[in-house]
Every structure is written in C-alpha cells, then in structure tokens.
Scaffold this active site. Structure first.
Site, short mmCIF file in Angstrom:
data_model
loop_
_atom_site.label_atom_id
_atom_site.label_comp_id
_atom_site.label_asym_id
_atom_site.label_seq_id
_atom_site.Cartn_x
_atom_site.Cartn_y
_atom_site.Cartn_z
N CYS A 38 -4.19 0.82 -2.20
CA CYS A 38 -4.23 -0.68 -1.54
C CYS A 38 -2.97 -1.20 -2.26
O CYS A 38 -2.86 -1.23 -3.49
CB CYS A 38 -5.32 -1.37 -1.54
SG CYS A 38 -6.60 -0.72 -0.60
N CYS A 80 -10.40 -4.59 0.82
CA CYS A 80 -11.30 -3.62 0.94
C CYS A 80 -12.20 -3.83 -0.37
O CYS A 80 -11.93 -4.43 -1.49
CB CYS A 80 -10.72 -2.11 0.75
SG CYS A 80 -10.32 -1.61 -0.81
N CYS A 123 -11.01 -2.85 -3.91
CA CYS A 123 -10.12 -3.91 -4.50
C CYS A 123 -10.77 -5.06 -4.90
O CYS A 123 -10.41 -5.89 -5.97
CB CYS A 123 -8.99 -4.27 -3.37
SG CYS A 123 -7.57 -2.99 -3.05
N ASN A 167 0.77 -1.16 0.10
CA ASN A 167 0.07 -0.06 -0.06
C ASN A 167 1.06 1.10 -0.08
O ASN A 167 1.92 1.37 0.70
CB ASN A 167 -0.96 -0.22 1.18
CG ASN A 167 -0.63 -0.14 2.21
OD1 ASN A 167 0.59 -1.03 2.73
ND2 ASN A 167 -1.13 0.19 3.56
N ILE A 168 0.37 2.37 -0.95
CA ILE A 168 1.07 3.52 -0.85
C ILE A 168 0.32 4.77 -0.50
O ILE A 168 -0.81 4.99 -1.14
CB ILE A 168 1.71 3.76 -2.27
CG1 ILE A 168 2.59 2.45 -2.69
CG2 ILE A 168 2.29 4.98 -2.36
CD1 ILE A 168 2.83 2.42 -4.34
N GLU A 169 0.54 5.37 0.50
CA GLU A 169 -0.56 6.56 1.14
C GLU A 169 -0.14 7.72 0.68
O GLU A 169 0.91 7.91 0.29
CB GLU A 169 -0.50 6.27 2.58
CG GLU A 169 -0.98 4.91 3.08
CD GLU A 169 -1.21 4.81 4.61
OE1 GLU A 169 -0.58 5.51 5.35
OE2 GLU A 169 -1.98 3.75 4.82
N GLU A 218 -3.14 -4.61 -2.96
CA GLU A 218 -3.70 -5.49 -3.93
C GLU A 218 -3.80 -4.68 -5.36
O GLU A 218 -3.32 -5.17 -6.42
CB GLU A 218 -5.15 -5.82 -3.63
CG GLU A 218 -5.11 -6.66 -2.35
CD GLU A 218 -5.54 -5.79 -1.04
OE1 GLU A 218 -5.01 -4.82 -1.00
OE2 GLU A 218 -6.31 -6.18 -0.30
N1 THU Z 1 -5.05 -1.47 2.80
C1 THU Z 1 -4.74 -2.12 1.74
O1 THU Z 1 -3.56 -1.99 1.22
N2 THU Z 1 -5.46 -3.38 1.62
C2 THU Z 1 -6.55 -3.80 2.06
O2 THU Z 1 -6.85 -4.72 1.67
C3 THU Z 1 -7.16 -2.95 3.13
C4 THU Z 1 -6.85 -1.64 3.38
C5 THU Z 1 -4.52 -0.40 3.18
C6 THU Z 1 -5.01 1.15 2.66
C7 THU Z 1 -4.26 2.00 3.88
O3 THU Z 1 -3.10 2.43 3.19
C8 THU Z 1 -4.46 1.28 4.87
O4 THU Z 1 -4.35 -0.15 4.73
C9 THU Z 1 -5.28 1.64 5.96
O5 THU Z 1 -6.52 1.42 5.52
#
Ligand code: THU
Length: 136
Positions: free
Chosen positions: A53, A86, A89, A42-44, A55
C-alpha cells in the site's frame, strides 16, 4: 509544511501508483518532525498479496532512511469518501507513530478528514505486549 501541502504531496503520487490489477491508485505523504516529506504510492504485483500500500511505501522509505520522528501522514485515493487505510497499514502506523499523530485521509473531491492513529486502530497490539508475553 501545512495540511494542504501535505495532502497535495500525497496527490502528486497518484500518477506514480503501479496499479495494473486494481486500477485503484493511492498516494501518501509522510512528514517528519524536522520537515522532510517521504512520498509513497501503492505498488502491485501479479502475485496479488505481495502488493504494498501507498502508506507503507511512504513509511518504509522514511524508516529505511533512518527517520523515526513523524509529524503527520496524508493519504488520498479517487474515492467518494476520504479513503480509509487498510488494517495492515494501521498496524504499521501504530508501530512508528504516536497515538495522537494526525492522519489526513482524502477523497477524490479533496474532502480531507483529520483523524489520528489511535482513532484508526484503538486497542492495538504493541511492542510492549510482545515484550511482556515472551517466553523466558
Ligand atoms: N491500497 C492502498 O494503497 N492503501 C489503502 O489504504 C487501501 C488500499 C491499495 C492496495 C491495492 O494496490 C489497491 O489499493 C486496492 O486494494
């Protein structure tokens, strides 16, 4: 590549996650039918909704390299239960994966739950719905 190897490829990505805001790293690994693996984390972003996310990073990396035929996806987070992907995804999975494709979701204790795209998103909106509902 077997299930454990794919899960470990996802686990390797936890360290690459860019998560200064949530501090919630997620790793993913996507196996193609011809045996290639595309990994994602994941890259925020400071503008929170722009976050992508793990995925979708893995899926978009693969699709952008021309891949279309997928075998399995592994996802992992430091969660008590195997991490549920989520909704966004799940929708992206339903676009590119067959309904019966395996998705291995994993917890911090390496509990792996094998599920499928159809189980994760039943009754999904599909390209066929879009095509049939277009104005002429
Ligand atoms: N996130 C994912 O990368 N995949 C998931 O299936 C659930 C959520 C990430 C998004 C965000 O960076 C962090 O988790 C918190 O929501």
């Amino acid at each position: 590549m077997n299930k454990d190897q794919l899960v470990n490829a996802a686990k390797d990505m936890l360290d690459r996650a860019f998560v200064p805001y949530s501090k919630f790293p997620v790793g993913a690994a996507l196996l193609t039918k011809d045996g290639k693996v595309y990994q994602g984390c994941n890259i925020e972003n400071a503008a929170y909704p722009v976050t992508c996310c793990a995925e979708r990073v893995a899926i978009f990396k693969a699709v952008s390299e021309g891949e279309r035929d997928f075998e399995a996806l592994a996802v992992i987070a430091n969660t008590d239960r195997p991490v549920p992907p989520c909704g966004a995804c799940r929708q992206v999975m339903s676009e590119f994966f067959s309904p019966d494709m395996s998705v291995y979701i994993t917890s911090k204790d390496m509990e792996v739950k094998s599920t499928t795209v159809e189980e994760l998103l039943p009754f999904s909106f599909t390209p066929e719905d879009l095509e049939k509902g277009r104005q002429s």
